[in-house]
Design a protein around this motif. Structure first.
Motif, PDB file in Angstrom:
ATOM      1  N   SER A   9      67.585  22.036 122.744  1.00 31.36           N
ATOM      2  CA  SER A   9      68.598  22.992 123.210  1.00 31.36           C
ATOM      3  C   SER A   9      68.042  24.394 123.447  1.00 31.36           C
ATOM      4  O   SER A   9      68.679  25.205 124.101  1.00 31.36           O
ATOM      5  CB  SER A   9      69.763  23.059 122.216  1.00 31.36           C
ATOM      6  OG  SER A   9      69.349  23.677 121.009  1.00 31.36           O
ATOM      7  N   ASN A  10      66.856  24.697 122.904  1.00 29.69           N
ATOM      8  CA  ASN A  10      66.320  26.049 123.096  1.00 29.69           C
ATOM      9  C   ASN A  10      64.928  26.058 123.720  1.00 29.69           C
ATOM     10  O   ASN A  10      64.166  26.997 123.535  1.00 29.69           O
ATOM     11  CB  ASN A  10      66.372  26.859 121.797  1.00 29.69           C
ATOM     12  CG  ASN A  10      65.621  26.214 120.658  1.00 29.69           C
ATOM     13  OD1 ASN A  10      64.796  25.338 120.861  1.00 29.69           O
ATOM     14  ND2 ASN A  10      65.900  26.650 119.448  1.00 29.69           N
ATOM     15  N   SER A  34      73.556  30.316 121.203  1.00 29.41           N
ATOM     16  CA  SER A  34      73.711  29.717 119.870  1.00 29.41           C
ATOM     17  C   SER A  34      74.331  30.675 118.863  1.00 29.41           C
ATOM     18  O   SER A  34      74.578  30.293 117.714  1.00 29.41           O
ATOM     19  CB  SER A  34      72.345  29.250 119.347  1.00 29.41           C
ATOM     20  OG  SER A  34      71.530  30.372 119.036  1.00 29.41           O
ATOM     21  N   GLY A  35      74.552  31.912 119.283  1.00 29.17           N
ATOM     22  CA  GLY A  35      75.137  32.890 118.378  1.00 29.17           C
ATOM     23  C   GLY A  35      74.135  33.549 117.440  1.00 29.17           C
ATOM     24  O   GLY A  35      74.524  34.219 116.486  1.00 29.17           O
ATOM     25  N   ALA A  36      72.855  33.390 117.715  1.00 26.72           N
ATOM     26  CA  ALA A  36      71.822  34.011 116.873  1.00 26.72           C
ATOM     27  C   ALA A  36      71.704  35.504 117.136  1.00 26.72           C
ATOM     28  O   ALA A  36      71.352  36.265 116.233  1.00 26.72           O
ATOM     29  CB  ALA A  36      70.472  33.335 117.098  1.00 26.72           C
ATOM     30  N   VAL A  37      71.973  35.914 118.374  1.00 20.05           N
ATOM     31  CA  VAL A  37      71.910  37.335 118.734  1.00 20.05           C
ATOM     32  C   VAL A  37      73.106  37.696 119.616  1.00 20.05           C
ATOM     33  O   VAL A  37      73.678  36.836 120.281  1.00 20.05           O
ATOM     34  CB  VAL A  37      70.601  37.718 119.483  1.00 20.05           C
ATOM     35  CG1 VAL A  37      69.374  37.435 118.649  1.00 20.05           C
ATOM     36  CG2 VAL A  37      70.507  37.030 120.833  1.00 20.05           C
ATOM     37  N   GLU A  38      73.429  38.964 119.604  1.00 24.37           N
ATOM     38  CA  GLU A  38      74.433  39.500 120.521  1.00 24.37           C
ATOM     39  C   GLU A  38      73.763  39.720 121.883  1.00 24.37           C
ATOM     40  O   GLU A  38      72.550  39.914 121.956  1.00 24.37           O
ATOM     41  CB  GLU A  38      74.956  40.828 119.985  1.00 24.37           C
ATOM     42  CG  GLU A  38      75.657  40.713 118.651  1.00 24.37           C
ATOM     43  CD  GLU A  38      75.963  42.070 118.040  1.00 24.37           C
ATOM     44  OE1 GLU A  38      75.892  43.102 118.744  1.00 24.37           O
ATOM     45  OE2 GLU A  38      76.265  42.089 116.830  1.00 24.37           O
ATOM     46  N   HIS A  75      71.397  35.945 113.144  1.00 22.00           N
ATOM     47  CA  HIS A  75      70.572  35.144 112.231  1.00 22.00           C
ATOM     48  C   HIS A  75      69.226  34.831 112.883  1.00 22.00           C
ATOM     49  O   HIS A  75      69.083  34.900 114.103  1.00 22.00           O
ATOM     50  CB  HIS A  75      71.285  33.871 111.749  1.00 22.00           C
ATOM     51  CG  HIS A  75      71.640  32.897 112.831  1.00 22.00           C
ATOM     52  ND1 HIS A  75      70.755  32.001 113.359  1.00 22.00           N
ATOM     53  CD2 HIS A  75      72.815  32.688 113.476  1.00 22.00           C
ATOM     54  CE1 HIS A  75      71.362  31.274 114.285  1.00 22.00           C
ATOM     55  NE2 HIS A  75      72.604  31.678 114.380  1.00 22.00           N
ATOM     56  N   THR A  76      68.250  34.535 112.056  1.00 20.68           N
ATOM     57  CA  THR A  76      66.888  34.274 112.521  1.00 20.68           C
ATOM     58  C   THR A  76      66.869  33.037 113.411  1.00 20.68           C
ATOM     59  O   THR A  76      67.473  32.012 113.082  1.00 20.68           O
ATOM     60  CB  THR A  76      65.949  34.104 111.309  1.00 20.68           C
ATOM     61  OG1 THR A  76      65.981  35.320 110.549  1.00 20.68           O
ATOM     62  CG2 THR A  76      64.522  33.809 111.741  1.00 20.68           C
ATOM     63  N   ALA A  77      66.175  33.144 114.538  1.00 18.68           N
ATOM     64  CA  ALA A  77      66.110  32.038 115.495  1.00 18.68           C
ATOM     65  C   ALA A  77      64.891  32.216 116.401  1.00 18.68           C
ATOM     66  O   ALA A  77      64.293  33.291 116.459  1.00 18.68           O
ATOM     67  CB  ALA A  77      67.381  31.985 116.334  1.00 18.68           C
ATOM     68  N   LEU A  78      64.570  31.143 117.102  1.00 21.86           N
ATOM     69  CA  LEU A  78      63.419  31.111 117.993  1.00 21.86           C
ATOM     70  C   LEU A  78      63.771  30.248 119.192  1.00 21.86           C
ATOM     71  O   LEU A  78      64.530  29.279 119.069  1.00 21.86           O
ATOM     72  CB  LEU A  78      62.233  30.500 117.231  1.00 21.86           C
ATOM     73  CG  LEU A  78      60.853  30.509 117.866  1.00 21.86           C
ATOM     74  CD1 LEU A  78      60.331  31.936 117.978  1.00 21.86           C
ATOM     75  CD2 LEU A  78      59.886  29.676 117.016  1.00 21.86           C
ATOM     76  N   SER A  79      63.247  30.592 120.358  1.00 23.13           N
ATOM     77  CA  SER A  79      63.398  29.760 121.551  1.00 23.13           C
ATOM     78  C   SER A  79      62.106  29.832 122.355  1.00 23.13           C
ATOM     79  O   SER A  79      61.246  30.669 122.074  1.00 23.13           O
ATOM     80  CB  SER A  79      64.595  30.211 122.392  1.00 23.13           C
ATOM     81  OG  SER A  79      64.358  31.494 122.901  1.00 23.13           O
ATOM     82  N   HIS A 135      55.779  19.275 131.083  1.00 25.90           N
ATOM     83  CA  HIS A 135      56.788  19.136 132.133  1.00 25.90           C
ATOM     84  C   HIS A 135      58.120  18.653 131.594  1.00 25.90           C
ATOM     85  O   HIS A 135      59.082  18.536 132.347  1.00 25.90           O
ATOM     86  CB  HIS A 135      56.302  18.196 133.232  1.00 25.90           C
ATOM     87  CG  HIS A 135      55.119  18.728 133.975  1.00 25.90           C
ATOM     88  ND1 HIS A 135      55.191  19.827 134.799  1.00 25.90           N
ATOM     89  CD2 HIS A 135      53.823  18.353 133.977  1.00 25.90           C
ATOM     90  CE1 HIS A 135      53.993  20.091 135.302  1.00 25.90           C
ATOM     91  NE2 HIS A 135      53.148  19.209 134.816  1.00 25.90           N
ATOM     92  N   SER A 136      58.169  18.342 130.291  1.00 24.70           N
ATOM     93  CA  SER A 136      59.426  17.900 129.693  1.00 24.70           C
ATOM     94  C   SER A 136      59.570  18.511 128.302  1.00 24.70           C
ATOM     95  O   SER A 136      58.582  18.906 127.666  1.00 24.70           O
ATOM     96  CB  SER A 136      59.468  16.371 129.586  1.00 24.70           C
ATOM     97  OG  SER A 136      58.620  15.924 128.537  1.00 24.70           O
ATOM     98  N   LYS A 137      60.806  18.570 127.848  1.00 24.12           N
ATOM     99  CA  LYS A 137      61.068  19.105 126.515  1.00 24.12           C
ATOM    100  C   LYS A 137      60.408  18.246 125.446  1.00 24.12           C
ATOM    101  O   LYS A 137      59.914  18.762 124.442  1.00 24.12           O
ATOM    102  CB  LYS A 137      62.573  19.216 126.292  1.00 24.12           C
ATOM    103  CG  LYS A 137      63.219  20.246 127.208  1.00 24.12           C
ATOM    104  CD  LYS A 137      64.710  20.325 127.016  1.00 24.12           C
ATOM    105  CE  LYS A 137      65.299  21.374 127.961  1.00 24.12           C
ATOM    106  NZ  LYS A 137      66.709  21.628 127.651  1.00 24.12           N
ATOM    107  N   GLU A 138      60.398  16.943 125.662  1.00 25.11           N
ATOM    108  CA  GLU A 138      59.746  16.044 124.699  1.00 25.11           C
ATOM    109  C   GLU A 138      58.248  16.327 124.620  1.00 25.11           C
ATOM    110  O   GLU A 138      57.674  16.307 123.530  1.00 25.11           O
ATOM    111  CB  GLU A 138      60.007  14.580 125.069  1.00 25.11           C
ATOM    112  CG  GLU A 138      59.465  13.596 124.056  1.00 25.11           C
ATOM    113  CD  GLU A 138      59.887  13.874 122.607  1.00 25.11           C
ATOM    114  OE1 GLU A 138      59.019  13.819 121.708  1.00 25.11           O
ATOM    115  OE2 GLU A 138      61.078  14.157 122.354  1.00 25.11           O
ATOM    116  N   ASP A 139      57.613  16.620 125.763  1.00 22.56           N
ATOM    117  CA  ASP A 139      56.190  16.995 125.752  1.00 22.56           C
ATOM    118  C   ASP A 139      55.969  18.242 124.912  1.00 22.56           C
ATOM    119  O   ASP A 139      55.009  18.335 124.152  1.00 22.56           O
ATOM    120  CB  ASP A 139      55.685  17.278 127.183  1.00 22.56           C
ATOM    121  CG  ASP A 139      55.574  16.037 128.046  1.00 22.56           C
ATOM    122  OD1 ASP A 139      55.611  14.910 127.494  1.00 22.56           O
ATOM    123  OD2 ASP A 139      55.449  16.198 129.275  1.00 22.56           O
TER     124      ASP A 139
END
Length: 147
Positions: A9-10, A34-38, A75-79, A135-139
């Motif tokens: 999702s991120n 996700s509501g982690a930041v404004e 809240h703490t988050a990463l993308s 090339h994919s999120k799974e990769d």
């Protein structure tokens, strides 16, 4: 582990962005969603970049845009965004940037383990190269699973 923070999702994988602002916006949007930041957190990164330059470009091809906790962190988050063609951040020694981790930290301590995992990843040229070519999120998840 980074997979505690990064999931399908991120992660965003794009061929091209017109400029560094768009790359940062793509990276920060999952944090907003996700509501982690404004939403103002994104503007704080832009403002700081304009004031002092690309302070968050950490190494060749790697950026980690972030702003201060009081700039809208909930809240703490990463993308993560991968820009396949790379994008200029006006960082003389490190452009173009291909890997953009957006970081939101609620304070100066709570994200220490995350930063340690990221620094190990950034030092592994082979994994950085793999990430650039995902090339994919799974990769992406497969590439970072060991960190």
């Amino acid at each position: 582990m980074l997979t505690d923070w990064i999931n399908e999702s991120n992660i965003n994988i794009v061929e091209h962005t017109p400029d560094w602002q768009q790359a940062v916006a793509l990276a920060v949007q999952p944090l907003i969603d996700s509501g982690a930041v404004e939403p103002r957190y994104l503007q704080a990164i832009y403002d700081m970049h304009r004031e002092i330059g690309p302070y968050y470009v950490l190494g060749e091809g790697i950026a980690m845009p972030h702003a201060r906790p009081e700039e809208g962190v909930i809240h703490t988050a990463l993308s993560l965004v991968i820009v396949s063609e790379g994008v200029e951040f006006h960082s003389e020694d490190n452009d173009p940037v291909y890997i953009v981790f957006a970081l939101a930290a609620i304070d100066s301590d709570s994200h220490i383990e995350m930063i340690a995992s990221l620094s190990h990843l950034f030092c592994d040229d082979e994994v950085v190269q793999k990430l650039r070519q995902c090339h994919s999120k799974e990769d992406v998840l497969q590439a970072i699973r060991q960190y």
